[in-house]
Design a protein around this motif. Structure first.
Motif, mmCIF file in Angstrom:
data_model
loop_
_atom_site.group_PDB
_atom_site.id
_atom_site.type_symbol
_atom_site.label_atom_id
_atom_site.label_comp_id
_atom_site.label_asym_id
_atom_site.label_seq_id
_atom_site.Cartn_x
_atom_site.Cartn_y
_atom_site.Cartn_z
ATOM 1 N N GLN A 188 3.373 -6.680 -4.124
ATOM 2 C CA GLN A 188 3.173 -5.923 -2.904
ATOM 3 C C GLN A 188 4.492 -5.834 -2.152
ATOM 4 O OE1 GLN A 188 -0.073 -7.116 -0.466
ATOM 5 N NE2 GLN A 188 -1.490 -6.064 -1.790
ATOM 6 N N SER A 189 4.956 -4.645 -1.979
ATOM 7 C CA SER A 189 6.182 -4.441 -1.233
ATOM 8 C C SER A 189 5.873 -3.535 -0.053
ATOM 9 C CB SER A 189 7.240 -3.815 -2.143
ATOM 10 O OG SER A 189 6.820 -2.529 -2.539
ATOM 11 N N ASP A 190 6.910 -3.209 0.678
ATOM 12 C CA ASP A 190 6.725 -2.315 1.816
ATOM 13 C C ASP A 190 6.444 -0.895 1.366
ATOM 14 O OD1 ASP A 190 7.174 -4.447 3.474
ATOM 15 O OD2 ASP A 190 9.299 -4.017 3.719
ATOM 16 N N GLN A 191 6.876 -0.553 0.176
ATOM 17 C CA GLN A 191 6.687 0.799 -0.343
ATOM 18 C C GLN A 191 5.530 0.793 -1.343
ATOM 19 O OE1 GLN A 191 10.248 2.552 -1.791
ATOM 20 N NE2 GLN A 191 9.200 4.175 -2.877
ATOM 21 N N PRO A 192 4.604 1.750 -1.212
ATOM 22 C CA PRO A 192 3.474 1.802 -2.149
ATOM 23 C C PRO A 192 3.931 2.106 -3.566
ATOM 24 C CG PRO A 192 3.167 3.328 -0.293
ATOM 25 C CD PRO A 192 4.558 2.789 -0.202
ATOM 26 N N LEU A 193 3.111 1.676 -4.526
ATOM 27 C CA LEU A 193 3.352 2.049 -5.923
ATOM 28 C C LEU A 193 2.749 3.412 -6.223
ATOM 29 C CD1 LEU A 193 2.629 -1.246 -7.908
ATOM 30 C CD2 LEU A 193 4.837 -0.223 -7.378
ATOM 31 N N TYR A 194 1.592 3.683 -5.595
ATOM 32 C CA TYR A 194 0.852 4.918 -5.856
ATOM 33 C C TYR A 194 0.394 5.544 -4.552
ATOM 34 C CZ TYR A 194 0.456 2.811 -10.489
ATOM 35 O OH TYR A 194 0.732 2.235 -11.698
ATOM 36 N N LEU A 195 0.081 6.830 -4.654
ATOM 37 C CA LEU A 195 -0.520 7.557 -3.544
ATOM 38 C C LEU A 195 -1.694 8.345 -4.114
ATOM 39 C CD1 LEU A 195 0.056 8.031 -0.507
ATOM 40 C CD2 LEU A 195 1.144 10.167 -1.173
ATOM 41 N N VAL A 196 -2.877 8.126 -3.553
ATOM 42 C CA VAL A 196 -4.062 8.864 -3.984
ATOM 43 C C VAL A 196 -4.246 10.007 -3.007
ATOM 44 C CG1 VAL A 196 -6.540 8.741 -4.406
ATOM 45 C CG2 VAL A 196 -5.124 6.740 -4.822
ATOM 46 N N TYR A 221 -0.954 9.525 -7.849
ATOM 47 C CA TYR A 221 0.441 9.897 -8.076
ATOM 48 C C TYR A 221 1.330 8.666 -7.941
ATOM 49 C CZ TYR A 221 -1.170 14.661 -7.175
ATOM 50 O OH TYR A 221 -1.831 15.863 -7.229
ATOM 51 N N PRO A 222 2.287 8.485 -8.833
ATOM 52 C CA PRO A 222 3.293 7.461 -8.564
ATOM 53 C C PRO A 222 3.973 7.816 -7.243
ATOM 54 C CG PRO A 222 3.457 8.230 -10.820
ATOM 55 C CD PRO A 222 2.505 9.148 -10.112
ATOM 56 N N TYR A 223 4.227 6.826 -6.429
ATOM 57 C CA TYR A 223 4.781 7.094 -5.109
ATOM 58 C C TYR A 223 6.087 7.875 -5.216
ATOM 59 C CZ TYR A 223 6.040 6.468 -0.256
ATOM 60 O OH TYR A 223 6.368 6.695 1.049
ATOM 61 N N GLY A 224 6.165 8.972 -4.509
ATOM 62 C CA GLY A 224 7.351 9.811 -4.502
ATOM 63 C C GLY A 224 7.357 10.888 -5.567
ATOM 64 N N SER A 225 6.295 10.939 -6.380
ATOM 65 C CA SER A 225 6.233 11.926 -7.456
ATOM 66 C C SER A 225 5.216 13.011 -7.122
ATOM 67 C CB SER A 225 5.830 11.245 -8.765
ATOM 68 O OG SER A 225 5.627 12.198 -9.779
ATOM 69 N N ASP A 226 5.452 14.212 -7.642
ATOM 70 C CA ASP A 226 4.491 15.307 -7.477
ATOM 71 C C ASP A 226 3.642 15.509 -8.729
ATOM 72 O OD1 ASP A 226 5.258 15.902 -4.869
ATOM 73 O OD2 ASP A 226 6.872 17.237 -5.544
ATOM 74 N N THR A 231 -8.751 11.964 -11.516
ATOM 75 C CA THR A 231 -10.086 11.380 -11.582
ATOM 76 C C THR A 231 -11.153 12.473 -11.606
ATOM 77 O OG1 THR A 231 -10.472 11.308 -9.196
ATOM 78 C CG2 THR A 231 -9.236 9.472 -10.166
ATOM 79 N N ASP A 232 -12.390 12.044 -11.759
ATOM 80 C CA ASP A 232 -13.541 12.942 -11.643
ATOM 81 C C ASP A 232 -14.131 12.894 -10.236
ATOM 82 O OD1 ASP A 232 -13.366 13.650 -14.318
ATOM 83 O OD2 ASP A 232 -14.661 12.002 -14.960
ATOM 84 N N ILE A 233 -13.461 12.209 -9.347
ATOM 85 C CA ILE A 233 -13.970 12.019 -7.985
ATOM 86 C C ILE A 233 -13.710 13.287 -7.180
ATOM 87 C CG2 ILE A 233 -13.882 10.575 -5.928
ATOM 88 C CD1 ILE A 233 -12.534 8.420 -7.751
ATOM 89 N N ARG A 264 -4.605 13.345 3.455
ATOM 90 C CA ARG A 264 -3.259 12.912 3.882
ATOM 91 C C ARG A 264 -2.540 12.167 2.778
ATOM 92 N NH1 ARG A 264 -5.572 10.756 9.204
ATOM 93 N NH2 ARG A 264 -6.069 9.113 7.763
ATOM 94 N N GLY A 265 -3.293 11.427 1.989
ATOM 95 C CA GLY A 265 -2.723 10.563 0.953
ATOM 96 C C GLY A 265 -2.978 9.113 1.315
ATOM 97 N N PHE A 266 -3.541 8.383 0.380
ATOM 98 C CA PHE A 266 -3.908 6.989 0.606
ATOM 99 C C PHE A 266 -3.010 6.103 -0.258
ATOM 100 C CE2 PHE A 266 -6.569 3.244 -0.270
ATOM 101 C CZ PHE A 266 -6.823 2.845 1.029
ATOM 102 N N PRO A 267 -2.188 5.240 0.368
ATOM 103 C CA PRO A 267 -1.241 4.433 -0.402
ATOM 104 C C PRO A 267 -1.910 3.243 -1.090
ATOM 105 C CG PRO A 267 -1.042 3.925 1.920
ATOM 106 C CD PRO A 267 -2.041 5.041 1.806
#
Length: 106
Positions: A40-48, A59-64, A70-72, A87-90
């Motif tokens: 766990q760092s200050d920067q997320p690994l992923y953004l949903v 998405y990997p954090y910082g990637s498009d 998912t099927d959600i 908005r994006g959930f880290p």
């Protein structure tokens, strides 16, 4: 002589108690918390976030480019969760990702 033996007995009991207290109170290394604090760092690994077609993607954090689509469906979530996903959930660790997928994809 009895008094000396009594004082020595009490002294030994006190020293033994202090030694036992030090052993019990000494922190033991917790490798799981060390690993999780490293992960766990200050920067997320992923953004949903929701894709344009209305499904959630990870998405990997910082990637498009989505790593996981998912099927959600966004429309299947509560209003509050929809706002978060737009908005994006880290997610800050692999464990967070696993928990998210288990919680929302059921």
């Amino acid at each position: 002589m009895k008094r000396i033996i009594a004082v020595l007995s009490v002294s030994c009991a006190v020293l033994f108690g202090l030694l036992l207290w030090q052993i019990v109170k000494a922190p033991t290394p917790d490798t799981s918390s060390a690993i999780s604090s490293q992960q766990q760092s200050d920067q997320p690994l992923y953004l949903v976030r929701a894709q344009k077609n209305g499904v959630l993607a990870v998405y990997p954090y910082g990637s498009d480019t989505a790593a996981i689509v998912t099927d959600i469906r966004l429309s299947s979530l509560r209003e509050y969760d929809q706002a978060l996903m737009q908005r994006g959930f880290p997610l800050y660790s692999e464990q967070d990702l696993t928990s998210f997928l288990e919680d929302f994809d059921s």
